[in-house]
Design an enzyme around this catalytic site. Structure first.
Site, PDB file in Angstrom:
ATOM      1  N   ASP A  89       0.839  -1.186   0.160  1.00 47.47           N
ATOM      2  CA  ASP A  89      -0.076   0.095  -0.001  1.00 47.47           C
ATOM      3  C   ASP A  89       1.009   1.119  -0.073  1.00 47.47           C
ATOM      4  O   ASP A  89       1.457   1.580   1.005  1.00 47.47           O
ATOM      5  CB  ASP A  89      -0.931   0.067   1.332  1.00 47.47           C
ATOM      6  CG  ASP A  89      -1.697   1.032   1.290  1.00 47.47           C
ATOM      7  OD1 ASP A  89      -1.782   1.842   0.338  1.00 47.47           O
ATOM      8  OD2 ASP A  89      -2.555   1.096   2.141  1.00 47.47           O
ATOM      9  N   ILE A  90       0.710   1.996  -1.208  1.00 47.81           N
ATOM     10  CA  ILE A  90       1.912   3.077  -1.331  1.00 47.81           C
ATOM     11  C   ILE A  90       1.110   4.534  -0.638  1.00 47.81           C
ATOM     12  O   ILE A  90       2.127   5.219  -0.507  1.00 47.81           O
ATOM     13  CB  ILE A  90       2.334   3.353  -2.927  1.00 47.81           C
ATOM     14  CG1 ILE A  90       0.978   3.351  -3.757  1.00 47.81           C
ATOM     15  CG2 ILE A  90       3.247   2.271  -3.246  1.00 47.81           C
ATOM     16  CD1 ILE A  90       0.276   4.433  -3.579  1.00 47.81           C
ATOM     17  N   TYR A 187     -12.290  13.806  -5.570  1.00 45.83           N
ATOM     18  CA  TYR A 187     -11.325  13.489  -6.522  1.00 45.83           C
ATOM     19  C   TYR A 187     -10.596  14.992  -7.140  1.00 45.83           C
ATOM     20  O   TYR A 187      -9.528  14.840  -7.413  1.00 45.83           O
ATOM     21  CB  TYR A 187     -11.836  12.768  -7.698  1.00 45.83           C
ATOM     22  CG  TYR A 187     -11.251  12.439  -8.684  1.00 45.83           C
ATOM     23  CD1 TYR A 187     -10.112  11.416  -8.816  1.00 45.83           C
ATOM     24  CD2 TYR A 187     -11.213  12.927 -10.110  1.00 45.83           C
ATOM     25  CE1 TYR A 187      -9.423  11.156  -9.844  1.00 45.83           C
ATOM     26  CE2 TYR A 187     -10.726  12.459 -11.285  1.00 45.83           C
ATOM     27  CZ  TYR A 187      -9.725  11.504 -11.106  1.00 45.83           C
ATOM     28  OH  TYR A 187      -9.021  11.413 -12.183  1.00 45.83           O
ATOM     29  N   LYS A 191      -6.597  15.880  -6.917  1.00 47.56           N
ATOM     30  CA  LYS A 191      -5.803  16.010  -8.502  1.00 47.56           C
ATOM     31  C   LYS A 191      -5.488  17.294  -8.470  1.00 47.56           C
ATOM     32  O   LYS A 191      -4.210  17.678  -9.109  1.00 47.56           O
ATOM     33  CB  LYS A 191      -6.862  15.577  -9.653  1.00 47.56           C
ATOM     34  CG  LYS A 191      -7.147  14.007  -9.744  1.00 47.56           C
ATOM     35  CD  LYS A 191      -5.901  13.287  -9.802  1.00 47.56           C
ATOM     36  CE  LYS A 191      -6.060  11.969 -10.097  1.00 47.56           C
ATOM     37  NZ  LYS A 191      -5.054  11.135 -10.316  1.00 47.56           N
TER      38      LYS A 191
END
Length: 320
Positions: A89-90, A187, A191
Site C-alpha cells: 500500500d503506497i 477527486y 488531483k
C-alpha cells in the site's frame, strides 16, 4: 526473444532504466508499465488489486501469486521484458518505502517513478461523507507524496554521494484537477493538490538531478468507462482509431520518464487520444491598484470591471 522484445531492444528509449509504476495492474498504469518495458526498461509493477472504489476485491494482489500486478509482470516477461510485482500500500510510509526498496533490491537502482494509483468514490458535496473524502485524498494525494518522498530521499543521497542521477517523476492529475468536476469534489481536490505537489517537488528536487512533471490524461479505465460511458466507449468498427485507449497516453509518459526529456520539469501536459497539450496554470490577469484601502463598494465595482476584461474560465465538467 520474441519479435516484440526485439523491436523494444532496437528502440530502447529507456534501455537500462528502472521504472516504478503505481496502480499498474489495470488501465493507464498497465499501459504505462508495458510501454516502458517495450522501450527496454525494467519495471516494478505496483498494484493492490482493489475494486474501483478502493474496497477489497476478489483476487486482490497481496504479494502472493496472482492478482493484477502479477498478471502484468507475466505479460511483460512473456514479451521478453523484465518486471517484478509489488503489492504494498503506497499510501503508507512502510508501503512506499518498500516500493522504492523493491526496485533497489531487485535491480540495484531507481531512475523513474510514475505515480498513477487511484480510485473513485463519487458523491455530490452535500452527500459526500468524511470517509469517502479521506479515502480518495489518501490514495491520490498521499499516494503521490509518500513514494515521491522516499524516492526523492534516495536520489538526494545518491547526489550527495557524487552519483547525481538522471531521475524522473511523472505524476498523474486530471482534467478534474484543472477545471473541477461535478460530483467529484474529493477527486478534484486531490488531483488539484497533485499539481501543487508537482511544482514544489520540481523546485526542491532539481538540485539532486530529479525532474518532476505531471499529466492530466483522458482515457478509458475502470474510473471513467462508467462515469463517462458515452465518450469512453471503444469504436465498434474494425480499424477505427480507438481515441480513448489508455495506450494513447503512455508514449508521452515514457518520454517524460526518459533521458530524452532532459530540461523539462515542473510542467503539466494534457494527453488524450492523439492530442498533447501543454497546460498553463494560474497567471495574473487584469489588475488594479488604488494604492490605498478599498471600500466594499469600490472593491466590488473594481472587481466587476476587471472581470469584464478577463478571460472566461473553463467550464467545470458536468456543470449545467
Amino acid at each position: 526473444m520474441s519479435s516484440s522484445a526485439a523491436s523494444a531492444a532496437e528502440s530502447g528509449l529507456c534501455a537500462g532504466r528502472v521504472v516504478i509504476v503505481t496502480g499498474a495492474g489495470r488501465g493507464l498504469g498497465r499501459a504505462h508499465a508495458r510501454a516502458y518495458a517495450a522501450e527496454g526498461a525494467r519495471v516494478v509493477v505496483n498494484d493492490l488489486g482493489v475494486a474501483a472504489d478502493g474496497s477489497a476485491a476478489a483476487g486482490g494482489d497481496t504479494g502472493g501469486v496472482g492478482g493484477p500486478a502479477h498478471e502484468v509482470v507475466e505479460e511483460i516477461r512473456a514479451s521478453g521484458g523484465e518486471a517484478v510485482a509489488h503489492g504494498g500500500d503506497i499510501a503508507t510510509s512502510e508501503g512506499a518505502a518498500s516500493l522504492v526498496q523493491a526496485a533497489l533490491d531487485t535491480y540495484g537502482r531507481l531512475d523513474t517513478l510514475v505515480n498513477n494509483a487511484g480510485f473513485l468514490r463519487d458523491r455530490m458535496l452535500v452527500n459526500l461523507d468524511e470517509d469517502a473524502w479521506d479515502a480518495v485524498l489518501r490514495v491520490h494525494l498521499k499516494g503521490h507524496f509518500l513514494p515521491l518522498k522516499h524516492a526523492g530521499a534516495h536520489w538526494r543521497a545518491e547526489a550527495k554521494a557524487g552519483r547525481t542521477p538522471h531521475a524522473c517523476v511523472v505524476n498523474t492529475s486530471s482534467g478534474a484537477g484543472l477545471l473541477g468536476s461535478v460530483g467529484q469534489g474529493n477527486y478534484s481536490a486531490a488531483k488539484a493538490g497533485i499539481l501543487g505537489l508537482t511544482l514544489v517537488a520540481a523546485a526542491e528536487l532539481g538540485a539532486y538531478g530529479v525532474r518532476v512533471n505531471a499529466i492530466a490524461p483522458a482515457a478509458r479505465t475502470r474510473m471513467t468507462e462508467h462515469t463517462f460511458a458515452d465518450t469512453m466507449a471503444a469504436p465498434e468498427e474494425d480499424g477505427v482509431f480507438d481515441a480513448m485507449a489508455p495506450e494513447n497516453v503512455s508514449p508521452l509518459v515514457v518520454w517524460l520518464g526518459s533521458t530524452a526529456s532532459a530540461g523539462v520539469t515542473g510542467r503539466v501536459f494534457e494527453a488524450e487520444a492523439g492530442r498533447i497539450t501543454v497546460m498553463e496554470g494560474w497567471r495574473p490577469g487584469p489588475t488594479a491598484d488604488k494604492g490605498a484601502r478599498w471600500t466594499p463598494a469600490q472593491a466590488g465595482e473594481t472587481a466587476l470591471r476587471l472581470l469584464a476584461d478577463a478571460e472566461v474560465p473553463g467550464t467545470v465538467y458536468g456543470a449545467r
